[in-house]
Scaffold this motif. Structure first.
Motif, PDB file in Angstrom:
ATOM      1  N   LYS A 130       0.833  -1.199   0.000  1.00 17.80           N
ATOM      2  CA  LYS A 130       0.000   0.000   0.000  1.00 17.80           C
ATOM      3  C   LYS A 130       0.874   1.258   0.000  1.00 17.80           C
ATOM      4  O   LYS A 130       1.870   1.332   0.710  1.00 17.80           O
ATOM      5  N   LEU A 131       0.488   2.224  -0.830  1.00 18.69           N
ATOM      6  CA  LEU A 131       1.157   3.523  -0.844  1.00 18.69           C
ATOM      7  C   LEU A 131       0.248   4.546  -0.173  1.00 18.69           C
ATOM      8  O   LEU A 131      -0.942   4.594  -0.464  1.00 18.69           O
ATOM      9  N   SER A 132       0.828   5.334   0.687  1.00 17.41           N
ATOM     10  CA  SER A 132       0.051   6.392   1.339  1.00 17.41           C
ATOM     11  C   SER A 132      -0.179   7.534   0.351  1.00 17.41           C
ATOM     12  O   SER A 132       0.527   7.654  -0.659  1.00 17.41           O
ATOM     13  N   LEU A 133      -1.146   8.371   0.647  1.00 16.18           N
ATOM     14  CA  LEU A 133      -1.423   9.522  -0.208  1.00 16.18           C
ATOM     15  C   LEU A 133      -0.197  10.426  -0.354  1.00 16.18           C
ATOM     16  O   LEU A 133       0.131  10.823  -1.470  1.00 16.18           O
ATOM     17  N   SER A 159       2.906   9.570  -0.286  1.00 11.22           N
ATOM     18  CA  SER A 159       3.839   8.869  -1.163  1.00 11.22           C
ATOM     19  C   SER A 159       3.425   9.009  -2.624  1.00 11.22           C
ATOM     20  O   SER A 159       4.256   9.256  -3.492  1.00 11.22           O
TER      21      SER A 159
END
Length: 107
Positions: free
Chosen positions: A81-84, A86
């Motif tokens: 999962k990529l954070s916003l 990132s």
């Protein structure tokens, strides 16, 4: 011809990074060996691309597109999962690569 070498370098770098992930810290020998093969081939193609293009353009495109592609592979293949924030910073890298190429100074 430079663009072809650069495209190959990007695909091979992506393959090397995926192989690195699959090698499980060198505990699996086939992906470990493939990682070295893919990275070696990627740097070879990168070297040939530099014969046709400026280093700033080649490296910015190679690293920028590589970051985007490996982030997509990480998300879709490895369920990372990529954070916003990132995603936004990756977007800034893309904007920087585009800006470098449009400025005329990088390409």
């Amino acid at each position: 011809m430079g663009w072809l070498f650069l495209a190959l370098a990007i695909v091979l770098e992506l393959s090397g990074t995926v192989s690195m992930k699959l090698s499980d810290s060198f505990s699996r020998w086939v992906p470990s060996v493939l990682m070295f093969v893919f990275y070696g081939a990627s740097f070879t193609c990168l070297n040939f691309a530099l014969g046709y293009m400026k280093v700033s353009t080649v490296y910015a495109i190679w690293s920028g597109i590589g970051i985007v592609l490996i982030s997509l592979v990480g998300g879709f293949v490895f369920q990372e999962k990529l954070s916003l924030p990132s995603i936004l910073w990756i977007g800034m890298i893309v904007i920087g690569v585009i800006g470098l190429n449009m400025s005329g100074k990088g390409g």
